[in-house]
Each structure stands twice: as C-alpha cells, then as structure tokens.
Design an enzyme around this catalytic site. Structure first.
Site, PDB file in Angstrom:
ATOM      1  N   HIS A   1       0.840  -1.203   0.000  1.00 13.84           N
ATOM      2  CA  HIS A   1       0.000   0.000   0.000  1.00 13.84           C
ATOM      3  C   HIS A   1       0.877   1.255   0.000  1.00 13.84           C
ATOM      4  CE1 HIS A   1      -2.989  -2.659   2.405  1.00 13.84           C
ATOM      5  NE2 HIS A   1      -3.506  -2.513   1.209  1.00 13.84           N
TER       6      HIS A   1
ATOM      7  N   LYS B   1     -20.166  -7.525   7.280  1.00 19.51           N
ATOM      8  CA  LYS B   1     -19.688  -8.741   6.613  1.00 19.51           C
ATOM      9  C   LYS B   1     -18.255  -9.112   6.999  1.00 19.51           C
ATOM     10  CE  LYS B   1     -20.118  -8.112   2.262  1.00 19.51           C
ATOM     11  NZ  LYS B   1     -20.258  -8.134   0.822  1.00 19.51           N
TER      12      LYS B   1
ATOM     13  N   ARG C   1      -2.081  -6.369  -8.258  1.00 24.23           N
ATOM     14  CA  ARG C   1      -0.958  -7.270  -7.969  1.00 24.23           C
ATOM     15  C   ARG C   1      -0.840  -8.356  -9.019  1.00 24.23           C
ATOM     16  NH1 ARG C   1      -3.081  -7.795  -2.009  1.00 24.23           N
ATOM     17  NH2 ARG C   1      -4.890  -7.366  -3.276  1.00 24.23           N
TER      18      ARG C   1
ATOM     19  N   SER D   1      -2.580  -7.589   3.222  1.00 28.89           N
ATOM     20  CA  SER D   1      -2.779  -7.450   4.670  1.00 28.89           C
ATOM     21  C   SER D   1      -3.038  -8.822   5.293  1.00 28.89           C
ATOM     22  CB  SER D   1      -3.969  -6.526   4.954  1.00 28.89           C
ATOM     23  OG  SER D   1      -3.727  -5.241   4.452  1.00 28.89           O
TER      24      SER D   1
HETATM   25  P1  ADP Z   1      -9.727  -3.709  -0.252  1.00 32.52           P
HETATM   26  O1  ADP Z   1     -10.418  -4.374   0.891  1.00 32.52           O
HETATM   27  O2  ADP Z   1     -10.453  -2.525  -0.811  1.00 32.52           O
HETATM   28  O3  ADP Z   1      -9.174  -4.607  -1.324  1.00 32.52           O
HETATM   29  P2  ADP Z   1      -7.023  -3.401   0.655  1.00 32.52           P
HETATM   30  O4  ADP Z   1      -6.594  -2.606   1.823  1.00 32.52           O
HETATM   31  O5  ADP Z   1      -6.806  -4.873   0.695  1.00 32.52           O
HETATM   32  O6  ADP Z   1      -8.519  -3.002   0.458  1.00 32.52           O
HETATM   33  O7  ADP Z   1      -6.337  -2.831  -0.660  1.00 32.52           O
HETATM   34  C1  ADP Z   1      -6.493  -1.520  -1.100  1.00 32.52           C
HETATM   35  C2  ADP Z   1      -5.882  -1.386  -2.482  1.00 32.52           C
HETATM   36  O8  ADP Z   1      -4.496  -1.615  -2.413  1.00 32.52           O
HETATM   37  C3  ADP Z   1      -6.413  -2.358  -3.532  1.00 32.52           C
HETATM   38  O9  ADP Z   1      -6.463  -1.697  -4.770  1.00 32.52           O
HETATM   39  C4  ADP Z   1      -5.367  -3.438  -3.556  1.00 32.52           C
HETATM   40  O10 ADP Z   1      -5.329  -4.093  -4.816  1.00 32.52           O
HETATM   41  C5  ADP Z   1      -4.121  -2.598  -3.352  1.00 32.52           C
HETATM   42  N1  ADP Z   1      -3.023  -3.399  -2.807  1.00 32.52           N
HETATM   43  C6  ADP Z   1      -3.030  -4.195  -1.725  1.00 32.52           C
HETATM   44  N2  ADP Z   1      -1.840  -4.797  -1.537  1.00 32.52           N
HETATM   45  C7  ADP Z   1      -1.045  -4.350  -2.549  1.00 32.52           C
HETATM   46  C8  ADP Z   1       0.306  -4.621  -2.950  1.00 32.52           C
HETATM   47  N3  ADP Z   1       1.073  -5.474  -2.284  1.00 32.52           N
HETATM   48  N4  ADP Z   1       0.786  -3.973  -4.050  1.00 32.52           N
HETATM   49  C9  ADP Z   1      -0.023  -3.146  -4.751  1.00 32.52           C
HETATM   50  N5  ADP Z   1      -1.298  -2.865  -4.441  1.00 32.52           N
HETATM   51  C10 ADP Z   1      -1.804  -3.447  -3.357  1.00 32.52           C
END
Ligand code: ADP
Length: 166
Positions: free
Chosen positions: A17, A41, A91, A129
């Site tokens: 992120h 959910k 990703r 995460s």
């Molecule tokens: P969500 O629940 O909306 O998917 P996340 O916090 O998991 O929220 O992710 C937010 C954004 O960050 C999404 O667009 C996800 O694809 C991107 N993201 C998460 N991990 C990575 C990573 N390792 N590299 C690039 N983008 C990422």
C-alpha cells in the site's frame, strides 16, 4: 489542483500500500486515503480508528497525503473530496476481475469518475494485509512488509513477538 482518492481497508497498511501511496502522491497534487468503515460482513483485526492512525503515522512525511475514513458509496466520498480519480493497486491477474468489475460499476453510477490502476512493485506483488496478519500470528517476522510504526501494533494485537523468528 488534481486530487486522487486511494480507498481500501488497510487492515493494516502494508509496504505494498505504502508504495502505491508514494507513487500516486508523486503524480497528483493531493492524495486522500479513504479508509473503509467495513460493513458487518468483514470484521477487521484493527478498528477503524487504529487503521486511520497507523496510516497517518506511516505517511506523516508525505506532505500532500491526508487520511480519512468513509462509509457508504465510494463515489460519494470521491466527490466530497473534489476528486474524479480513484487509485487502485493491481498485484496479479486474480485482482483484475474484481477490480475491473468495481471500476465499471463505479462508472455506471458516476461516469465522470475514473479508476486509475498502478501495478504493484515486484517485491510486493505477493503481499497483502491477510498474508501479513497470518505470518505475524505465527511469529514470522513481517518487518520488511509493513511500515515501521505498524510492527509493534501488530505484535500487540496478535500478542506475539514477530521479530523473535527470522
Ligand atoms: P480492499 O479491501 O479494498 O481490497 P485493501 O486494503 O486490501 O482493500 O487494498 C487496497 C488497495 O491496495 C487495492 O487496490 C489493492 O489491490 C491494493 N493493494 C493491496 N496490496 C497491494 C500490494 N502489495 N501492491 C499493490 N497494491 C496493493
């Protein structure tokens, strides 16, 4: 002034992120990180306030980044921030389906708002995460994968000392 919104759960924020945040903050005048107040959910490990605070601390040295929470429709949050751009990270192919679907449905309700995808940096392409939480819960070190301020919060929350193991 061009503003972009980067929405997500950030439970917790990872280096994947953070990398997307730094790169989009360099493209736009202002980047608003929108932390989703998850619906019933999905029950997050960290509270909304904890997720917002961890992001604020991790991004405190990037002057054009602000962190806010939101609930309801993403496009409404984007409009409320005078923005027309949603940032998402991609990703792998697995992200594509769902991300394209979300981008298309957002355009259906708000045709003037576009989703901009940034591809992950190679070193974070397998990072999420969920992976961070799973590793940390087994005491595996995740210090390369999360901003410095997040590590102690994870250890505290999961009641482990992840840096004990390599
Ligand atoms: P969500 O629940 O909306 O998917 P996340 O916090 O998991 O929220 O992710 C937010 C954004 O960050 C999404 O667009 C996800 O694809 C991107 N993201 C998460 N991990 C990575 C990573 N390792 N590299 C690039 N983008 C990422």
């Amino acid at each position: 002034m061009k503003t972009a919104v980067y929405p997500g759960s950030f439970d917790p924020v990872t280096m994947g992120h953070y990398d997307i945040i730094k790169r989009s903050a360099a493209i736009f005048d202002r980047l608003v990180i929108g932390v989703l107040n998850n619906s019933e959910k999905k029950s997050p490990l960290f509270s909304l306030e904890e997720r917002v605070n961890m992001l604020k601390e991790a991004t405190k040295d990037i002057p054009n980044v602000t962190v806010e929470s939101f609930e309801g429709l993403l496009v409404d949050f984007v409009k409320a921030n005078d923005s027309k751009v949603i940032i998402r990270g991609l990703r792998a192919l697995a992200d594509f389906d769902i991300e394209l679907q979300m981008a298309q449905s957002n355009r259906m309700v708000a045709p003037d708002i576009d989703t901009l995808f940034l591809s992950t940096s190679l070193e974070y392409s397998c990072l999420s995460s969920s992976v961070v939480k799973e590793y940390a819960s087994y005491g595996v070190s995740v210090k390369e994968f999360v901003p410095e301020n997040v590590l102690p919060k994870l250890e505290e929350k999961l009641n482990v000392k992840s840096n004990l193991k390599p």
